[in-house]
Motif scaffolding. Structure first.
Motif, PDB file in Angstrom:
ATOM      1  N   MET A 286       0.838  -1.177   0.000  1.00  0.00           N
ATOM      2  CA  MET A 286       0.000   0.000   0.000  1.00  0.00           C
ATOM      3  C   MET A 286       0.884   1.241   0.000  1.00  0.00           C
ATOM      4  SD  MET A 286      -3.279   0.754   2.144  1.00  0.00           S
ATOM      5  CE  MET A 286      -4.069   2.314   1.940  1.00  0.00           C
ATOM      6  N   GLU A 287       0.416   2.268  -0.724  1.00  0.00           N
ATOM      7  CA  GLU A 287       1.174   3.509  -0.802  1.00  0.00           C
ATOM      8  C   GLU A 287       1.145   4.243   0.529  1.00  0.00           C
ATOM      9  OE1 GLU A 287       0.066   6.033  -4.049  1.00  0.00           O
ATOM     10  OE2 GLU A 287      -0.422   4.322  -5.292  1.00  0.00           O
ATOM     11  N   ASN A 288       2.172   5.035   0.751  1.00  0.00           N
ATOM     12  CA  ASN A 288       2.258   5.812   1.970  1.00  0.00           C
ATOM     13  C   ASN A 288       1.627   7.184   1.722  1.00  0.00           C
ATOM     14  OD1 ASN A 288       2.885   6.489   4.537  1.00  0.00           O
ATOM     15  ND2 ASN A 288       5.094   6.572   4.240  1.00  0.00           N
ATOM     16  N   HIS A 289       0.427   7.418   2.280  1.00  0.00           N
ATOM     17  CA  HIS A 289      -0.299   8.663   2.079  1.00  0.00           C
ATOM     18  C   HIS A 289      -0.067   9.615   3.253  1.00  0.00           C
ATOM     19  CE1 HIS A 289      -2.533   7.105  -1.310  1.00  0.00           C
ATOM     20  NE2 HIS A 289      -2.929   6.062  -0.600  1.00  0.00           N
ATOM     21  N   GLU A 290      -0.144  10.890   2.932  1.00  0.00           N
ATOM     22  CA  GLU A 290      -0.127  11.902   3.974  1.00  0.00           C
ATOM     23  C   GLU A 290      -1.453  11.791   4.743  1.00  0.00           C
ATOM     24  OE1 GLU A 290       1.218  16.523   4.004  1.00  0.00           O
ATOM     25  OE2 GLU A 290      -0.216  15.952   2.460  1.00  0.00           O
ATOM     26  N   THR A 291      -1.396  11.863   6.049  1.00  0.00           N
ATOM     27  CA  THR A 291      -2.614  11.729   6.854  1.00  0.00           C
ATOM     28  C   THR A 291      -3.487  12.976   6.701  1.00  0.00           C
ATOM     29  OG1 THR A 291      -1.655  12.730   8.831  1.00  0.00           O
ATOM     30  CG2 THR A 291      -1.390  10.328   8.559  1.00  0.00           C
ATOM     31  N   PRO A 292      -4.803  12.848   6.936  1.00  0.00           N
ATOM     32  CA  PRO A 292      -5.665  14.030   6.893  1.00  0.00           C
ATOM     33  C   PRO A 292      -5.222  15.097   7.894  1.00  0.00           C
ATOM     34  CG  PRO A 292      -7.009  12.048   6.901  1.00  0.00           C
ATOM     35  CD  PRO A 292      -5.587  11.618   7.126  1.00  0.00           C
ATOM     36  N   PHE A 293      -4.701  14.652   9.041  1.00  0.00           N
ATOM     37  CA  PHE A 293      -4.235  15.609  10.044  1.00  0.00           C
ATOM     38  C   PHE A 293      -3.085  16.449   9.504  1.00  0.00           C
ATOM     39  CE2 PHE A 293      -1.492  16.910  13.530  1.00  0.00           C
ATOM     40  CZ  PHE A 293      -2.395  17.573  14.346  1.00  0.00           C
ATOM     41  N   LYS A 294      -2.080  15.789   8.919  1.00  0.00           N
ATOM     42  CA  LYS A 294      -0.920  16.512   8.415  1.00  0.00           C
ATOM     43  C   LYS A 294      -1.286  17.402   7.226  1.00  0.00           C
ATOM     44  CE  LYS A 294       3.827  16.178   7.085  1.00  0.00           C
ATOM     45  NZ  LYS A 294       4.850  15.467   6.408  1.00  0.00           N
ATOM     46  N   ALA A 295      -2.112  16.890   6.328  1.00  0.00           N
ATOM     47  CA  ALA A 295      -2.528  17.694   5.174  1.00  0.00           C
ATOM     48  C   ALA A 295      -3.364  18.887   5.640  1.00  0.00           C
ATOM     49  CB  ALA A 295      -3.321  16.840   4.195  1.00  0.00           C
ATOM     50  N   GLY A 296      -4.256  18.656   6.617  1.00  0.00           N
ATOM     51  CA  GLY A 296      -5.056  19.742   7.157  1.00  0.00           C
ATOM     52  C   GLY A 296      -4.209  20.768   7.883  1.00  0.00           C
ATOM     53  N   LEU A 297      -3.203  20.288   8.605  1.00  0.00           N
ATOM     54  CA  LEU A 297      -2.287  21.186   9.311  1.00  0.00           C
ATOM     55  C   LEU A 297      -1.550  22.087   8.321  1.00  0.00           C
ATOM     56  CD1 LEU A 297      -1.015  21.872  12.112  1.00  0.00           C
ATOM     57  CD2 LEU A 297       0.726  20.183  11.575  1.00  0.00           C
ATOM     58  N   ASN A 298      -1.027  21.502   7.261  1.00  0.00           N
ATOM     59  CA  ASN A 298      -0.308  22.293   6.262  1.00  0.00           C
ATOM     60  C   ASN A 298      -1.224  23.310   5.582  1.00  0.00           C
ATOM     61  OD1 ASN A 298       2.060  20.883   6.762  1.00  0.00           O
ATOM     62  ND2 ASN A 298       1.721  19.426   5.112  1.00  0.00           N
ATOM     63  N   SER A 299      -2.409  22.863   5.182  1.00  0.00           N
ATOM     64  CA  SER A 299      -3.359  23.772   4.536  1.00  0.00           C
ATOM     65  C   SER A 299      -3.821  24.846   5.514  1.00  0.00           C
ATOM     66  CB  SER A 299      -4.561  22.993   4.007  1.00  0.00           C
ATOM     67  OG  SER A 299      -4.153  22.092   3.009  1.00  0.00           O
ATOM     68  N   GLY A 300      -4.050  24.479   6.762  1.00  0.00           N
ATOM     69  CA  GLY A 300      -4.462  25.440   7.778  1.00  0.00           C
ATOM     70  C   GLY A 300      -3.398  26.495   8.035  1.00  0.00           C
ATOM     71  N   LEU A 301      -2.145  26.077   8.040  1.00  0.00           N
ATOM     72  CA  LEU A 301      -1.054  27.051   8.207  1.00  0.00           C
ATOM     73  C   LEU A 301      -1.068  28.070   7.078  1.00  0.00           C
ATOM     74  CD1 LEU A 301       1.890  24.759   9.385  1.00  0.00           C
ATOM     75  CD2 LEU A 301       0.819  26.597  10.692  1.00  0.00           C
ATOM     76  N   ILE A 302      -1.228  27.584   5.863  1.00  0.00           N
ATOM     77  CA  ILE A 302      -1.262  28.483   4.700  1.00  0.00           C
ATOM     78  C   ILE A 302      -2.453  29.423   4.801  1.00  0.00           C
ATOM     79  CG2 ILE A 302      -1.587  28.591   2.190  1.00  0.00           C
ATOM     80  CD1 ILE A 302      -0.016  25.881   2.086  1.00  0.00           C
ATOM     81  N   LEU A 303      -3.629  28.876   5.101  1.00  0.00           N
ATOM     82  CA  LEU A 303      -4.837  29.708   5.199  1.00  0.00           C
ATOM     83  C   LEU A 303      -4.757  30.696   6.362  1.00  0.00           C
ATOM     84  CD1 LEU A 303      -7.645  27.116   4.448  1.00  0.00           C
ATOM     85  CD2 LEU A 303      -6.911  29.010   3.012  1.00  0.00           C
ATOM     86  N   GLY A 304      -4.218  30.266   7.488  1.00  0.00           N
ATOM     87  CA  GLY A 304      -4.086  31.150   8.632  1.00  0.00           C
ATOM     88  C   GLY A 304      -3.150  32.310   8.357  1.00  0.00           C
ATOM     89  N   ILE A 305      -2.025  32.015   7.764  1.00  0.00           N
ATOM     90  CA  ILE A 305      -1.071  33.077   7.425  1.00  0.00           C
ATOM     91  C   ILE A 305      -1.675  34.010   6.383  1.00  0.00           C
ATOM     92  CG2 ILE A 305       1.162  33.522   6.324  1.00  0.00           C
ATOM     93  CD1 ILE A 305       2.152  30.924   7.765  1.00  0.00           C
ATOM     94  N   LEU A 306      -2.370  33.433   5.395  1.00  0.00           N
ATOM     95  CA  LEU A 306      -3.046  34.241   4.380  1.00  0.00           C
ATOM     96  C   LEU A 306      -4.083  35.160   5.028  1.00  0.00           C
ATOM     97  CD1 LEU A 306      -3.552  34.799   1.327  1.00  0.00           C
ATOM     98  CD2 LEU A 306      -5.265  32.976   1.425  1.00  0.00           C
ATOM     99  N   SER A 307      -4.829  34.641   5.978  1.00  0.00           N
ATOM    100  CA  SER A 307      -5.838  35.433   6.683  1.00  0.00           C
ATOM    101  C   SER A 307      -5.202  36.602   7.431  1.00  0.00           C
ATOM    102  CB  SER A 307      -6.599  34.549   7.664  1.00  0.00           C
ATOM    103  OG  SER A 307      -7.438  35.317   8.483  1.00  0.00           O
ATOM    104  N   VAL A 308      -4.121  36.339   8.133  1.00  0.00           N
ATOM    105  CA  VAL A 308      -3.443  37.400   8.887  1.00  0.00           C
ATOM    106  C   VAL A 308      -2.871  38.451   7.927  1.00  0.00           C
ATOM    107  CG1 VAL A 308      -1.473  37.900  10.397  1.00  0.00           C
ATOM    108  CG2 VAL A 308      -2.963  35.958  10.892  1.00  0.00           C
ATOM    109  N   VAL A 309      -2.278  38.007   6.832  1.00  0.00           N
ATOM    110  CA  VAL A 309      -1.711  38.950   5.869  1.00  0.00           C
ATOM    111  C   VAL A 309      -2.812  39.830   5.273  1.00  0.00           C
ATOM    112  CG1 VAL A 309      -0.594  39.101   3.591  1.00  0.00           C
ATOM    113  CG2 VAL A 309       0.340  37.582   5.340  1.00  0.00           C
ATOM    114  N   ILE A 310      -3.932  39.217   4.869  1.00  0.00           N
ATOM    115  CA  ILE A 310      -5.038  39.994   4.299  1.00  0.00           C
ATOM    116  C   ILE A 310      -5.589  40.968   5.336  1.00  0.00           C
ATOM    117  CG2 ILE A 310      -7.407  39.841   3.441  1.00  0.00           C
ATOM    118  CD1 ILE A 310      -6.572  37.231   2.027  1.00  0.00           C
ATOM    119  N   THR A 311      -5.740  40.507   6.566  1.00  0.00           N
ATOM    120  CA  THR A 311      -6.249  41.377   7.631  1.00  0.00           C
ATOM    121  C   THR A 311      -5.338  42.583   7.836  1.00  0.00           C
ATOM    122  OG1 THR A 311      -7.329  39.525   8.745  1.00  0.00           O
ATOM    123  CG2 THR A 311      -6.875  41.479  10.077  1.00  0.00           C
TER     124      THR A 311
END
Length: 181
Positions: free
Chosen positions: A1-26
């Motif tokens: 079976m392939e080694n997939h990124e977990t939903p937690f890690k993918a969500g963490l990475n996407s959340g970091l990007i969105l959070g930083i984007l939110s702060v920058v826009i604000t």
């Protein structure tokens, strides 16, 4: 079976990007015109941007998993991303309201009261407001800019994030129809 990124890690990475984007826009909006931070269209635009970005990140994550993903991982991904983005956004707001510009909450409270009264005037209900009611609105709005008020708002936001994650999970999921018999 392939080694997939977990939903937690993918969500963490996407959340970091969105959070930083939110702060920058604000902060960009703050430097252009602080009163815009309490306008209705600003909140609507931010909601559309976040929905679009989360769907994009979710589809990219699904593609990294082979193009298919059940609802559970899609929900987990969305919720973790919103949770992390919300935390970062809250920290950025606390920094802005308490360190960078402590006078900003007062300006935003007055602007939000003016917006509320203007909306009520459009519906013909502004005449029914007493000065006590306006003072109460002002006190309630002021409390939202304190650390405790922001913490309460974040707690309520967790339920909203869960609801939004249900919607996003349904959009992002994709069933492998080749497994149907």
């Amino acid at each position: 079976m392939e080694n997939h990124e977990t939903p937690f890690k993918a969500g963490l990475n996407s959340g970091l990007i969105l959070g930083i984007l939110s702060v920058v826009i604000t902060f960009i909006v703050y430097f252009i015109n602080p009163a815009t931070l309490v306008s209705g269209w600003y909140g609507f635009v931010m909601l559309i941007v976040f929905f679009g970005a989360l769907i994009y990140f979710g589809i990219q994550y699904r593609k990294s998993r082979g193009g298919y993903m059940d609802f559970g991982p899609a929900f987990s991904f969305s919720f973790i991303a919103l949770l992390v983005a919300g935390l970062i956004s809250q920290l950025g707001s606390a920094l802005l309201y308490n360190v960078i510009d402590p006078a900003l909450p007062g300006i935003l409270v007055e602007e939000s009261i003016d917006n509320a009264i203007a909306m009520m005037e459009r519906f013909g209900a502004a005449d029914s407001l007493s000065s006590d009611q306006i003072d109460e609105m002002r006190d309630n709005a002021s409390s939202n800019f304190t650390i405790l008020g922001q913490s309460k708002t974040f707690g309520i936001s967790l339920f909203i994030y869960a609801f939004i994650s249900l919607i996003l999970g349904a959009i992002i999921k994709k069933r492998d129809k080749s497994l149907d018999f």
